[in-house]
Design an enzyme around this catalytic site. Structure first.
Site, PDB file in Angstrom:
ATOM      1  N   LYS A  73      -5.639  -1.964  10.936  1.00 13.13           N
ATOM      2  CA  LYS A  73      -7.272  -2.747  11.413  1.00 13.13           C
ATOM      3  C   LYS A  73      -6.782  -3.586  13.266  1.00 13.13           C
ATOM      4  O   LYS A  73      -7.251  -3.885  14.150  1.00 13.13           O
ATOM      5  CB  LYS A  73      -8.026  -3.394  10.395  1.00 13.13           C
ATOM      6  CG  LYS A  73      -7.345  -4.674  10.351  1.00 13.13           C
ATOM      7  CD  LYS A  73      -7.513  -4.613   8.685  1.00 13.13           C
ATOM      8  CE  LYS A  73      -6.678  -5.962   7.986  1.00 13.13           C
ATOM      9  NZ  LYS A  73      -6.076  -5.642   6.348  1.00 13.13           N
TER      10      LYS A  73
ATOM     11  N   GLY B 135      -2.515 -16.259  -4.236  1.00 13.87           N
ATOM     12  CA  GLY B 135      -2.786 -15.403  -3.318  1.00 13.87           C
ATOM     13  C   GLY B 135      -2.799 -14.164  -2.511  1.00 13.87           C
ATOM     14  O   GLY B 135      -3.310 -13.683  -2.099  1.00 13.87           O
TER      15      GLY B 135
ATOM     16  N   VAL C 243       1.180  -1.039  -0.036  1.00 14.96           N
ATOM     17  CA  VAL C 243      -0.050   0.114   0.396  1.00 14.96           C
ATOM     18  C   VAL C 243       0.766   1.605   0.246  1.00 14.96           C
ATOM     19  O   VAL C 243       0.718   1.513  -0.721  1.00 14.96           O
ATOM     20  CB  VAL C 243      -0.795   0.681   1.434  1.00 14.96           C
ATOM     21  CG1 VAL C 243      -2.319   0.994   0.743  1.00 14.96           C
ATOM     22  CG2 VAL C 243      -2.185  -1.077   1.428  1.00 14.96           C
TER      23      VAL C 243
ATOM     24  N   GLU D 160      -2.605 -15.936   2.907  1.00 16.85           N
ATOM     25  CA  GLU D 160      -1.336 -16.092   3.844  1.00 16.85           C
ATOM     26  C   GLU D 160      -1.186 -17.790   3.908  1.00 16.85           C
ATOM     27  O   GLU D 160      -2.310 -17.881   3.593  1.00 16.85           O
ATOM     28  CB  GLU D 160      -1.470 -15.118   5.130  1.00 16.85           C
ATOM     29  CG  GLU D 160      -1.770 -13.778   4.306  1.00 16.85           C
ATOM     30  CD  GLU D 160      -1.962 -12.802   5.418  1.00 16.85           C
ATOM     31  OE1 GLU D 160      -0.995 -12.888   6.184  1.00 16.85           O
ATOM     32  OE2 GLU D 160      -2.339 -11.329   5.179  1.00 16.85           O
TER      33      GLU D 160
ATOM     34  N   LYS E  50     -12.847  -6.042  12.056  1.00 14.74           N
ATOM     35  CA  LYS E  50     -13.790  -4.712  11.422  1.00 14.74           C
ATOM     36  C   LYS E  50     -14.909  -4.708  12.043  1.00 14.74           C
ATOM     37  O   LYS E  50     -15.211  -3.430  11.701  1.00 14.74           O
ATOM     38  CB  LYS E  50     -13.918  -5.336   9.726  1.00 14.74           C
ATOM     39  CG  LYS E  50     -12.904  -5.255   9.223  1.00 14.74           C
ATOM     40  CD  LYS E  50     -12.163  -5.910   7.938  1.00 14.74           C
ATOM     41  CE  LYS E  50     -10.841  -5.400   7.659  1.00 14.74           C
ATOM     42  NZ  LYS E  50     -10.805  -6.600   6.159  1.00 14.74           N
TER      43      LYS E  50
HETATM   44  P1  NAP Z   1       3.228  -4.807   4.093  1.00 17.68           P
HETATM   45  O1  NAP Z   1       3.742  -4.927   1.940  1.00 17.68           O
HETATM   46  O2  NAP Z   1       3.820  -5.215   4.567  1.00 17.68           O
HETATM   47  O3  NAP Z   1       4.659  -3.434   4.215  1.00 17.68           O
HETATM   48  C1  NAP Z   1       4.714  -2.623   5.107  1.00 17.68           C
HETATM   49  C2  NAP Z   1       6.218  -1.634   5.192  1.00 17.68           C
HETATM   50  O4  NAP Z   1       6.855  -1.336   6.588  1.00 17.68           O
HETATM   51  C3  NAP Z   1       7.419  -1.984   4.203  1.00 17.68           C
HETATM   52  O5  NAP Z   1       8.102  -1.259   3.681  1.00 17.68           O
HETATM   53  C4  NAP Z   1       8.613  -2.095   6.116  1.00 17.68           C
HETATM   54  O6  NAP Z   1       9.427  -2.143   5.051  1.00 17.68           O
HETATM   55  C5  NAP Z   1       7.564  -1.269   6.078  1.00 17.68           C
HETATM   56  N1  NAP Z   1       7.737  -1.426   7.886  1.00 17.68           N
HETATM   57  C6  NAP Z   1       7.859  -2.840   9.002  1.00 17.68           C
HETATM   58  N2  NAP Z   1       8.361  -2.473  10.074  1.00 17.68           N
HETATM   59  C7  NAP Z   1       8.851  -1.656  10.142  1.00 17.68           C
HETATM   60  C8  NAP Z   1       9.486  -1.187  10.807  1.00 17.68           C
HETATM   61  N3  NAP Z   1      10.029  -1.485  11.983  1.00 17.68           N
HETATM   62  N4  NAP Z   1      10.091   0.082  10.593  1.00 17.68           N
HETATM   63  C9  NAP Z   1      10.117   1.145   9.212  1.00 17.68           C
HETATM   64  N5  NAP Z   1       9.795   0.046   8.516  1.00 17.68           N
HETATM   65  C10 NAP Z   1       9.049  -1.225   8.972  1.00 17.68           C
HETATM   66  O7  NAP Z   1       2.389  -4.460   3.585  1.00 17.68           O
HETATM   67  P2  NAP Z   1       1.055  -3.651   3.150  1.00 17.68           P
HETATM   68  O8  NAP Z   1       0.468  -5.087   2.354  1.00 17.68           O
HETATM   69  O9  NAP Z   1       1.529  -2.239   2.695  1.00 17.68           O
HETATM   70  O10 NAP Z   1      -0.168  -3.316   4.574  1.00 17.68           O
HETATM   71  C11 NAP Z   1       0.369  -1.431   5.289  1.00 17.68           C
HETATM   72  C12 NAP Z   1      -1.296  -1.600   6.309  1.00 17.68           C
HETATM   73  O11 NAP Z   1      -1.870  -1.617   5.732  1.00 17.68           O
HETATM   74  C13 NAP Z   1      -1.257  -3.276   7.276  1.00 17.68           C
HETATM   75  O12 NAP Z   1      -1.587  -2.496   8.611  1.00 17.68           O
HETATM   76  C14 NAP Z   1      -2.859  -3.740   5.879  1.00 17.68           C
HETATM   77  O13 NAP Z   1      -2.733  -4.324   7.736  1.00 17.68           O
HETATM   78  C15 NAP Z   1      -2.836  -2.402   5.898  1.00 17.68           C
HETATM   79  N6  NAP Z   1      -4.297  -3.025   5.117  1.00 17.68           N
HETATM   80  C16 NAP Z   1      -3.441  -3.698   3.407  1.00 17.68           C
HETATM   81  C17 NAP Z   1      -4.212  -3.735   2.766  1.00 17.68           C
HETATM   82  C18 NAP Z   1      -3.510  -4.235   1.549  1.00 17.68           C
HETATM   83  O14 NAP Z   1      -4.117  -5.636   1.040  1.00 17.68           O
HETATM   84  N7  NAP Z   1      -2.331  -4.830   1.226  1.00 17.68           N
HETATM   85  C19 NAP Z   1      -5.880  -3.586   2.581  1.00 17.68           C
HETATM   86  C20 NAP Z   1      -6.108  -2.926   3.862  1.00 17.68           C
HETATM   87  C21 NAP Z   1      -4.976  -2.814   4.831  1.00 17.68           C
HETATM   88  P3  NAP Z   1      10.980  -3.159   4.748  1.00 17.68           P
HETATM   89  O15 NAP Z   1      10.017  -2.797   2.764  1.00 17.68           O
HETATM   90  O16 NAP Z   1      11.403  -2.317   4.651  1.00 17.68           O
HETATM   91  O17 NAP Z   1      10.725  -4.408   4.787  1.00 17.68           O
END
Ligand code: NAP
Length: 438
Positions: free
Chosen positions: A106, A188, A17, A191, A206
């Site tokens: 969430k 995909g 995201v 998980e 939610k």
């Molecule tokens: P993601 O792909 O796992 O990305 C997480 C990012 O956060 C990565 O860039 C990671 O860095 C960084 N990060 C994690 N821990 C960190 C730390 N301790 N310090 C600094 N940076 C850190 O996650 P995502 O899918 O984008 O989801 C992000 C959020 O949106 C989550 O809360 C999720 O529940 C929510 N969300 C996601 C979706 C979806 O479709 N994906 C939908 C609704 C809500 P690195 O890249 O360097 O590892």
């Protein structure tokens, strides 16, 4: 033309995201400035690994591992790291330093929402989380803003794409749960560890958020009665289909009066039979939808993609523009109210219909005994269908009975099922599922 002020944006996380949010902030900077009344300048992106490959080509100088310094110097902070810590501490730090925060987390809201909401109130900043429920679908702001002049009575949501995909696969191909889950993982949609989705925990988080905004009362995860989809069998799906129903995992929040006359809100997540003509029955694959009933607006349905980097980024950007507009206008204003003070009701108080599958002995008088038992518990039967089976080896006949009840109190329905199980003519209770929308 007057010079627009600049608001500094800190982005925490650059994954699925976050990378899309950064792209839109940079590519659409002029359009966002025109809509906001301020330029939204991406001041930095905090990540764990500075050398990781990103989905989007972004200026390397924006990246940092020092998230704390970044949030202390921002007007707006977007948290898209996920997880509890350090996300929680960084959000609190950002708000204490006067920044409005947008998050899609969430899990954090479910675990520690009240601390975050309180800090936002105390600091006089806005905390928005549209992306936390149903991804791209604008649902929280319509509940909070557009429907703030109405009274919501009931919310039914398909808010977890993984489980909707699995149930849809089972419905369309006849697959067993385990095979549909494996297919969801292969594509995909699920998980490697699917527990949070299939046990209903993600939907429950939610449901708590939807109920809180809809009924102006803060409901926690503990207030949500939660049942996942692992016990739903191919036979349940087939029987439901034959009777004109589809099975969906629903997040439900509805206002009810319990048997003692106490009004409260039943918040629950469970597999539910819906008539195939119900608008939510048409929600296929990994899509999400939320169906709302309000006193004056009547029925409303919101439909769209519940996940994915780009769709979710749309919801994040909407929150960001809304928060930035409020800063431009001179203050966060009143967003969400918690003056409802309605208690959460236990699952026993819920009013619903049941679908019950029974394997019974094929003897005279069985149907009458079962019907009498339902009547004794004050539960009336809407549909009762019997199919006779003959075992080819033993030549013994048994009957499969499918019952759909009228709406009744959950406690009465549960007691009826328990009493039915004790009848000597019952071989087994093959399924018990709740029915909505009839
Ligand atoms: P993601 O792909 O796992 O990305 C997480 C990012 O956060 C990565 O860039 C990671 O860095 C960084 N990060 C994690 N821990 C960190 C730390 N301790 N310090 C600094 N940076 C850190 O996650 P995502 O899918 O984008 O989801 C992000 C959020 O949106 C989550 O809360 C999720 O529940 C929510 N969300 C996601 C979706 C979806 O479709 N994906 C939908 C609704 C809500 P690195 O890249 O360097 O590892």
């Amino acid at each position: 033309m007057t010079e627009l002020r600049t608001l500094k944006v800190a982005l925490l996380g650059c994954g699925n995201v976050g990378a899309q949010v950064a792209r839109i902030l940079i590519d659409d900077a002029d359009a966002l400035a025109a809509r906001t009344g301020a330029r939204l300048e991406l001041g930095g992106i905090a990540v764990r690994n500075l050398d990781a490959e990103r989905d989007v080509d972004l200026p390397q100088e924006l990246f940092t591992t020092d998230a704390e310094t970044l949030v202390k110097d921002a007007d707006l902070v977007i948290e898209l790291m996920g997880g509890i810590e350090p996300a929680r501490t960084l959000i609190l730090t950002a708000m204490r330093h006067g920044a409005c925060v947008v998050t899609g987390n969430k899990a954090l809201l479910a675990q520690d929402g009240p601390t975050l909401y309180e800090e936002a109130d105390k600091a006089g900043v806005q905390l928005s989380y549209e992306a936390a429920v149903a991804g791209a679908i604008p649902i929280l702001r319509p509940i909070r803003d557009s429907l703030s002049g109405d009274r919501i009575t009931r919310v039914l949501g398909i808010v977890n794409g993984t489980t909707n995909f699995i149930l849809d696969q089972m419905d369309s191909t006849g697959a067993q749960f385990a095979d549909a889950l494996a297919e969801a993982q292969r594509l995909g949609y699920a998980e490697a560890d699917p527990t949070a989705d299939i046990e209903g925990y993600d939907a429950a988080a939610k449901a708590a958020i939807l109920a809180s905004l809809s009924f102006h009362t803060r409901f926690a995860l503990e207030d949500v009665s939660c049942e996942g989809i692992t016990a739903v069998s191919a036979a349940d799906i087939a029987a439901a289909k034959e009777a004109g129903f589809v099975i969906k995992l629903l997040a439900i929040a509805e206002k009810l009066t319990d048997e003692d006359g106490k009004t409260g809100v039943s918040v629950r997540v469970h597999p539910t039979l819906l008539p195939r003509e119900h608008p939510l029955a048409a929600v296929r694959g990994a899509f999400n939808a939320v169906f709302i009933e309000a006193e004056n607006a009547g029925e409303l349905m919101f439909y769209g993609q519940g996940a994915g980097g780009t769709p979710t980024a749309s919801a994040v950007l909407g929150d960001l523009v809304s928060a930035a507009r409020r800063i431009v206008l001179g203050g966060p204003g009143r967003t969400e109210t918690t003056t409802g003070h309605v208690p959460a009701l236990p699952i026993d108080a819920a009013i619903t219909s049941y679908y019950i599958g029974l394997d019974v002995a094929d003897q005279p008088g069985v149907l009458a005994r079962i019907a009498q038992l339902f009547a004794e518990h004050g539960v009336s039967i809407e549909i009762m269908r019997q199919t006779i089976h003959r075992d080819a080896d033993s030549n013994v006949e048994s009957a499969e009975l499918r019952i759909v009840t009228h709406r009744a109190r959950e406690a009465a329905l549960a007691a009826t099922v328990e009493a039915v199980k004790r009848l000597d003519v019952i071989n087994s209770v093959t399924s018990v599922l709740r029915v909505e929308g009839v």
